[in-house]
Design an enzyme around this catalytic site. Structure first.
Site, mmCIF file in Angstrom:
data_model
loop_
_atom_site.group_PDB
_atom_site.id
_atom_site.type_symbol
_atom_site.label_atom_id
_atom_site.label_comp_id
_atom_site.label_asym_id
_atom_site.label_seq_id
_atom_site.Cartn_x
_atom_site.Cartn_y
_atom_site.Cartn_z
ATOM 1 N N LYS A 1 0.334 4.350 6.812
ATOM 2 C CA LYS A 1 -0.265 5.209 5.780
ATOM 3 C C LYS A 1 0.226 6.643 5.934
ATOM 4 O O LYS A 1 0.757 7.026 6.967
ATOM 5 C CB LYS A 1 -1.795 5.222 5.930
ATOM 6 N N SER B 1 0.807 -1.216 0.000
ATOM 7 C CA SER B 1 0.000 0.000 0.000
ATOM 8 C C SER B 1 0.843 1.270 0.000
ATOM 9 O O SER B 1 0.347 2.339 -0.298
ATOM 10 C CB SER B 1 -0.946 0.013 1.207
#
Lengths: 200, 200
Positions: free
Chosen positions: B157, B119
């Site tokens: 993230k 990700s």
DNA sequence: GGCTTCTGTTCTCATAATGTTCTCATTATA
DNA sequence: TATAATGAGAACATTATGAGAACAGAAGCC
């Protein structure tokens, strides 16, 4: 000791030795000292080392040189490793008891190089990153190497032999760039990438 | 046991053994050691192993090599930084910055996390990489953070506040994935990425 | 079992590298 | 000019390094 000022060459020799030990964690040879301070005679280098020893800056016996000044700060090159984290879907972070050990990054034959350019971007090596190089003169296919071409141009690429070793192909990890092929004699390997580091 | 300094090849042998064990979790064969330090003779490799054993750096009997705990494992977290690599010239030194210093990676509030998944791939953080985290409970917009969601799921993230801080948006660096938005109370920051490390 | 292969170990032989001391120049400097 | 600093290089003893042979034991394979 340390009463008389050092001559210019003595100071230069001391500087060189300090720098060398900081880098290699081992003492330089007389030959290297000579080269490092720009002379050719081991005998002369020995004379300077002897003078520094007499003056109390270093301890030298039987070719073993130790600095008498304070040693550089040393720390443990390990970190707690807390377990895997899923960067995809969020999943549970499992606390592990492992240690991240970076000591192999600091071998005496290693050095670091700041990367400039995007030729290895698809290998995750970005402009501004630092790669850790293990100095070696040979490489295996698929290694990422620092190659010196015609003794004047250094480049960071994937390494691959071709034509039974007569040619060497240097492959960028960037589809906008083309692989380059050289006769093996024109290429000198300066080291193999063993790690990569980035700061934020 | 307190040893005379190792010779160059002995040091090289020790480095190789340490690195090998760190990577393979098993001791190298004499044949591999020989190859690893650039010689052809198993006998010579054995001589170096014997010397390291005599000097107390390793324990070796019947081909079983163990690293001894008390060997000088503490190394300084710096490497010579040889300069930028780019097309044009051999590697040249960077004025004023000739050491890569990683000591800030090893602060006491830091820890390492192995990354799983893709990700953050567009930020150059790949599956299998390790990120260095500084433990903090707050972050700035644009930081890469480890966030714990609902006290049970951890994720890596980009961090961004929205709606005046009432919501927190966690943005992956992968255009195939969507940002996720949570009420601020559901998200707890566990640390901010200050570095990234990869091994080859 | 017999065979091969790999391993660690020990050994000898050679060569290269290193530290040390020395003499003889040349250059800087007071 | 006199003295110190610097440099080259020869000579020597010692160590470091490398190749490879030989051997015993273990492991695998037919």
């Amino acid at each position: 000791m340390r009463t008389e000022a050092l001559t210019r060459k003595q100071q230069q020799t001391l500087d060189f030795i300090q720098r060398y030990i900081a880098r290699h964690a081992t003492a330089p040879k007389l030959r290297e000292i000579a080269e490092g301070i720009g002379i050719r005679s081991r005998g002369v280098a020995h004379r300077y080392v002897q003078a520094l020893s007499d003056a109390g800056y270093i301890a030298s016996n039987d070719g073993n040189i130790r600095l008498l000044a304070d040693n550089p700060h040393r720390i443990d090159a390990t970190l707690p490793l807390l377990g895997k984290i899923a960067a995809g879907k969020p999943i549970e972070a499992i606390p592990g008891e492992d240690q991240l050990d970076l000591r192999d990054f600091f071998g005496s034959n290693n050095y670091a190089v700041r990367v400039q350019g995007d030729s290895m971007i698809e290998a995750g090596i970005y402009d501004g990153d630092t790669v850790i190089i293990e100095f070696r003169e040979t490489a295996e296919n698929g290694d990422i190497v620092i190659a010196l071409i015609d003794e004047c141009e250094a480049t960071l690429k994937y390494f691959q032999r071709s034509h039974k070793g007569r040619y060497i192909k240097l492959i960028p990890a960037n589809k906008d760039m083309e692989p380059m092929v050289y006769e093996a004699e024109r290429v000198r390997i300066q080291g193999v990438v063993i790690g990569q580091i980035r700061r934020y």
